[in-house]
Write a protein that holds these residues in place. Sequence first.
Motif, PDB file in Angstrom:
ATOM      1  N   LYS A   1      47.303  32.278  38.078  1.00 60.69           N
ATOM      2  CA  LYS A   1      45.896  31.819  38.436  1.00 60.69           C
ATOM      3  C   LYS A   1      44.768  31.728  37.322  1.00 60.69           C
ATOM      4  O   LYS A   1      43.685  31.288  37.588  1.00 60.69           O
ATOM      5  CB  LYS A   1      45.139  32.344  39.678  1.00 60.69           C
ATOM      6  CG  LYS A   1      46.268  32.489  40.981  1.00 60.69           C
ATOM      7  CD  LYS A   1      45.383  32.125  41.946  1.00 60.69           C
ATOM      8  CE  LYS A   1      46.447  32.131  43.326  1.00 60.69           C
ATOM      9  NZ  LYS A   1      45.878  31.569  44.373  1.00 60.69           N
ATOM     10  N   ASN A   2      45.283  32.089  36.265  1.00 58.38           N
ATOM     11  CA  ASN A   2      44.321  32.189  35.129  1.00 58.38           C
ATOM     12  C   ASN A   2      42.974  32.999  35.217  1.00 58.38           C
ATOM     13  O   ASN A   2      41.944  32.396  35.084  1.00 58.38           O
ATOM     14  CB  ASN A   2      44.178  30.661  34.667  1.00 58.38           C
ATOM     15  CG  ASN A   2      43.611  30.531  33.129  1.00 58.38           C
ATOM     16  OD1 ASN A   2      43.741  31.520  32.419  1.00 58.38           O
ATOM     17  ND2 ASN A   2      42.850  29.563  32.815  1.00 58.38           N
ATOM     18  N   ILE A   3      43.144  34.167  35.896  1.00 56.29           N
ATOM     19  CA  ILE A   3      41.993  35.172  36.148  1.00 56.29           C
ATOM     20  C   ILE A   3      42.307  36.301  35.426  1.00 56.29           C
ATOM     21  O   ILE A   3      43.262  36.926  35.242  1.00 56.29           O
ATOM     22  CB  ILE A   3      42.111  35.388  37.590  1.00 56.29           C
ATOM     23  CG1 ILE A   3      41.782  33.990  38.372  1.00 56.29           C
ATOM     24  CG2 ILE A   3      41.068  36.479  38.135  1.00 56.29           C
ATOM     25  CD1 ILE A   3      41.684  33.952  39.778  1.00 56.29           C
ATOM     26  N   TRP A   4      41.062  36.800  34.998  1.00 57.75           N
ATOM     27  CA  TRP A   4      40.927  38.290  34.272  1.00 57.75           C
ATOM     28  C   TRP A   4      41.336  39.084  35.322  1.00 57.75           C
ATOM     29  O   TRP A   4      40.808  39.358  36.424  1.00 57.75           O
ATOM     30  CB  TRP A   4      39.487  38.310  33.699  1.00 57.75           C
ATOM     31  CG  TRP A   4      39.062  39.382  33.058  1.00 57.75           C
ATOM     32  CD1 TRP A   4      39.096  40.834  33.374  1.00 57.75           C
ATOM     33  CD2 TRP A   4      38.641  39.451  31.565  1.00 57.75           C
ATOM     34  NE1 TRP A   4      38.707  41.565  32.430  1.00 57.75           N
ATOM     35  CE2 TRP A   4      38.180  40.614  31.199  1.00 57.75           C
ATOM     36  CE3 TRP A   4      38.015  38.499  30.769  1.00 57.75           C
ATOM     37  CZ2 TRP A   4      37.638  41.003  30.405  1.00 57.75           C
ATOM     38  CZ3 TRP A   4      37.495  38.754  29.640  1.00 57.75           C
ATOM     39  CH2 TRP A   4      37.137  40.190  29.377  1.00 57.75           C
ATOM     40  N   LEU A   5      42.298  40.181  34.924  1.00 62.10           N
ATOM     41  CA  LEU A   5      42.639  41.217  35.554  1.00 62.10           C
ATOM     42  C   LEU A   5      41.918  42.475  34.798  1.00 62.10           C
ATOM     43  O   LEU A   5      42.308  42.718  33.500  1.00 62.10           O
ATOM     44  CB  LEU A   5      44.144  41.385  35.587  1.00 62.10           C
ATOM     45  CG  LEU A   5      44.698  42.792  36.301  1.00 62.10           C
ATOM     46  CD1 LEU A   5      43.963  43.105  37.687  1.00 62.10           C
ATOM     47  CD2 LEU A   5      46.189  42.688  36.313  1.00 62.10           C
ATOM     48  N   HIS A   6      41.283  43.220  35.440  1.00 64.30           N
ATOM     49  CA  HIS A   6      40.764  44.777  35.200  1.00 64.30           C
ATOM     50  C   HIS A   6      41.390  45.683  35.508  1.00 64.30           C
ATOM     51  O   HIS A   6      41.766  45.771  36.958  1.00 64.30           O
ATOM     52  CB  HIS A   6      39.358  44.745  35.209  1.00 64.30           C
ATOM     53  CG  HIS A   6      38.714  46.134  34.541  1.00 64.30           C
ATOM     54  ND1 HIS A   6      38.427  46.151  33.034  1.00 64.30           N
ATOM     55  CD2 HIS A   6      38.812  47.242  35.241  1.00 64.30           C
ATOM     56  CE1 HIS A   6      38.239  47.782  33.041  1.00 64.30           C
ATOM     57  NE2 HIS A   6      38.200  48.352  34.068  1.00 64.30           N
ATOM     58  N   VAL A   7      42.280  46.511  34.926  1.00 63.26           N
ATOM     59  CA  VAL A   7      42.821  47.752  35.249  1.00 63.26           C
ATOM     60  C   VAL A   7      41.939  49.157  35.315  1.00 63.26           C
ATOM     61  O   VAL A   7      41.431  49.385  34.274  1.00 63.26           O
ATOM     62  CB  VAL A   7      44.063  48.317  34.652  1.00 63.26           C
ATOM     63  CG1 VAL A   7      44.767  49.449  35.136  1.00 63.26           C
ATOM     64  CG2 VAL A   7      44.998  46.957  34.902  1.00 63.26           C
TER      65      VAL A   7
ATOM     66  N   VAL B   1      47.051  41.715  31.812  1.00 61.96           N
ATOM     67  CA  VAL B   1      45.875  42.794  31.773  1.00 61.96           C
ATOM     68  C   VAL B   1      44.813  42.213  30.664  1.00 61.96           C
ATOM     69  O   VAL B   1      45.192  41.953  29.785  1.00 61.96           O
ATOM     70  CB  VAL B   1      46.269  44.238  31.390  1.00 61.96           C
ATOM     71  CG1 VAL B   1      45.084  45.020  31.325  1.00 61.96           C
ATOM     72  CG2 VAL B   1      47.182  44.454  32.808  1.00 61.96           C
ATOM     73  N   ALA B   2      43.473  41.843  31.159  1.00 62.62           N
ATOM     74  CA  ALA B   2      42.420  41.538  30.164  1.00 62.62           C
ATOM     75  C   ALA B   2      41.794  42.670  29.775  1.00 62.62           C
ATOM     76  O   ALA B   2      41.348  42.755  28.719  1.00 62.62           O
ATOM     77  CB  ALA B   2      41.666  40.474  30.792  1.00 62.62           C
ATOM     78  N   SER B   3      41.570  43.611  30.466  1.00 62.12           N
ATOM     79  CA  SER B   3      40.877  44.817  30.166  1.00 62.12           C
ATOM     80  C   SER B   3      41.159  45.902  30.921  1.00 62.12           C
ATOM     81  O   SER B   3      41.651  45.771  31.933  1.00 62.12           O
ATOM     82  CB  SER B   3      39.273  44.610  30.503  1.00 62.12           C
ATOM     83  OG  SER B   3      38.978  44.177  31.814  1.00 62.12           O
ATOM     84  N   LEU B   4      40.891  47.086  30.424  1.00 60.45           N
ATOM     85  CA  LEU B   4      41.438  48.377  30.954  1.00 60.45           C
ATOM     86  C   LEU B   4      40.265  49.168  30.657  1.00 60.45           C
ATOM     87  O   LEU B   4      39.886  49.533  29.698  1.00 60.45           O
ATOM     88  CB  LEU B   4      42.809  48.898  30.646  1.00 60.45           C
ATOM     89  CG  LEU B   4      43.279  50.075  31.004  1.00 60.45           C
ATOM     90  CD1 LEU B   4      44.816  50.039  31.090  1.00 60.45           C
ATOM     91  CD2 LEU B   4      43.069  51.370  30.307  1.00 60.45           C
ATOM     92  N   SER B   5      39.747  50.149  31.714  1.00 60.67           N
ATOM     93  CA  SER B   5      38.992  51.360  31.482  1.00 60.67           C
ATOM     94  C   SER B   5      39.896  52.783  31.833  1.00 60.67           C
ATOM     95  O   SER B   5      40.489  52.861  32.475  1.00 60.67           O
ATOM     96  CB  SER B   5      37.651  51.148  32.278  1.00 60.67           C
ATOM     97  OG  SER B   5      38.279  51.121  33.802  1.00 60.67           O
ATOM     98  N   ALA B   6      39.588  53.716  30.715  1.00 61.21           N
ATOM     99  CA  ALA B   6      40.084  54.918  31.141  1.00 61.21           C
ATOM    100  C   ALA B   6      39.139  55.984  30.693  1.00 61.21           C
ATOM    101  O   ALA B   6      38.670  55.802  29.190  1.00 61.21           O
ATOM    102  CB  ALA B   6      41.563  54.893  30.206  1.00 61.21           C
ATOM    103  N   ASP B   7      38.911  57.087  31.432  1.00 59.07           N
ATOM    104  CA  ASP B   7      38.033  58.176  30.859  1.00 59.07           C
ATOM    105  C   ASP B   7      38.437  59.248  30.349  1.00 59.07           C
ATOM    106  O   ASP B   7      39.287  60.167  30.778  1.00 59.07           O
ATOM    107  CB  ASP B   7      37.186  58.479  32.202  1.00 59.07           C
ATOM    108  CG  ASP B   7      36.274  57.356  32.933  1.00 59.07           C
ATOM    109  OD1 ASP B   7      36.240  56.330  32.162  1.00 59.07           O
ATOM    110  OD2 ASP B   7      36.069  57.644  34.044  1.00 59.07           O
TER     111      ASP B   7
ATOM    112  N   GLN C   1      38.024  38.402  21.011  1.00 61.99           N
ATOM    113  CA  GLN C   1      36.847  37.551  21.642  1.00 61.99           C
ATOM    114  C   GLN C   1      36.291  38.213  22.770  1.00 61.99           C
ATOM    115  O   GLN C   1      35.283  38.198  22.999  1.00 61.99           O
ATOM    116  CB  GLN C   1      37.395  36.119  21.734  1.00 61.99           C
ATOM    117  CG  GLN C   1      36.631  34.988  21.622  1.00 61.99           C
ATOM    118  CD  GLN C   1      37.227  33.881  21.859  1.00 61.99           C
ATOM    119  OE1 GLN C   1      38.406  33.692  22.308  1.00 61.99           O
ATOM    120  NE2 GLN C   1      36.344  32.948  21.900  1.00 61.99           N
ATOM    121  N   ARG C   2      37.500  38.758  23.756  1.00 61.68           N
ATOM    122  CA  ARG C   2      36.923  39.207  24.857  1.00 61.68           C
ATOM    123  C   ARG C   2      36.164  40.481  24.652  1.00 61.68           C
ATOM    124  O   ARG C   2      35.092  40.767  25.495  1.00 61.68           O
ATOM    125  CB  ARG C   2      38.418  39.512  25.758  1.00 61.68           C
ATOM    126  CG  ARG C   2      38.844  38.469  26.340  1.00 61.68           C
ATOM    127  CD  ARG C   2      40.039  38.522  27.129  1.00 61.68           C
ATOM    128  NE  ARG C   2      40.107  37.578  28.068  1.00 61.68           N
ATOM    129  CZ  ARG C   2      41.614  37.428  28.565  1.00 61.68           C
ATOM    130  NH1 ARG C   2      42.423  38.132  28.550  1.00 61.68           N
ATOM    131  NH2 ARG C   2      41.593  36.174  29.422  1.00 61.68           N
TER     132      ARG C   2
END
Length: 417
Positions: free
Chosen positions: A200-206, A235-241, A261-262
């Motif tokens: 679907k050409n959508i940004w996925l954040h994990v 996966v376009a972006s991922l957060s991890a603490d 770029q992102r």
Amino acid sequence: MMPFPSQGMRQDEIEHALDAFADKDKDWKNGRVPMYVFRGNADAYHVGRNAFFRYFSENALGANRAFTSIKTMQEDIIHKCIHLLNGNAAMHGSMTSGGTESIFLATRAARAEKRLKHALAKGAGNIVLPETAHPAFAKAAQSMDLEERRIPVLENGRADVMSMSMAIDEETIMMVGSAPCFPYGVIDPIEELGALALSKNIWLHVDACVGGYLAPFVRDIGYAIPKFDLGVPGVASLSADLHKYGFCPKPASTVFFSDEQRHAMAGFDLDVWPSGRFITPTLVGTRPAGGIAGAWATLHFLGAQGYRKIAEKIMTMRNEYIAGIQAIPGYRLIADPDLAILAFHNPDIDMAQVAALMLESGWLPNMTQKPMGLHLMLSLLHDAARTQYLSDLSRSSETVRHRMAMGGRGPRESAKY
Ligand SMILES: *Cc1c(COP(=O)(O)O)cnc(C)c1O
């Protein structure tokens, strides 16, 4: 009104006052707080603490100009963590003050990309996410005038990819999956979400805030961990603490992007200020350099080998907690946990009364509200407390069962973070 202190206190008076304040806190050092605090091992704790105080005064806002040591440590952490999370050389990232800021940055970048590439109007845009996704997404959405579409999860507590797919429209800026989600401790089907994101050409954040620095090592020691990281297509972006299961001093989180770029779209750059061009890669301005030095020290002190040893201990302890909980009549896990977050209940008794009794016994009871249950986020702070916890849980549950059978009702706790 409380007057501002007219005279200073002596340092020993200050220490005394701080001790008195701390005495009022829940007994977290002995495992009676099931969240907010994490412990790997005592040596790593001291190494991280030392590094934090060596950089007590420096300001990470000045990492580019004054404190290149901080810039070096940050870049080192980012590159090594991209490697740990199966990323590639094109990927970029930032260190932030926490999961909330990491999530804000990913959302900000996703919205910027959508505006740029798909001419999304100001004030438009929505995020499609499982209902279990962290409230930080709601905070970001509210702050950026985005609509949140929270989708109920499947029976097993994991994201319902089909329903999420149906909730997507041409204004969807981002989809979210958690690895794992906080309420049930289960990892969403990230590979399926990635495939959907690509189609679907959508940004996925994990959102791997809580699991990102534990799951790789739990996998290493032989547990089946589904694919969730930067190596998953889509996966376009991922957060991890780092300040959770990375066992680093607070504040320390990371956010990664699939390309430069992102990453740039998350940052800030203003050139109209009388004081000159103002550039920050993250939201906050002044930030503690200690968090960065503390994280660098902890990661390098432990290394993969050290993290694996801690993962081994945590999972053994987790298994003992699970066995102990299931041995109490009527108790079952609400979901089958992937890591060390447990949600459990006895559906036949009022868990809000059980929680109130646990509070009376000196535990901070964390709860789930859908369904009503208790919740534990386990680290090695909780090892020594296990036997007492389980016996208090068993006794409290018996009390509530008895009380209910007599038609009575005691005090109730409510589910809150
Ligand atoms: C802790 C957490 C966050 C938010 O992180 P903070 O560091 O508290 O801002 C986001 N997502 C998940 C799954 C978390 O567990």
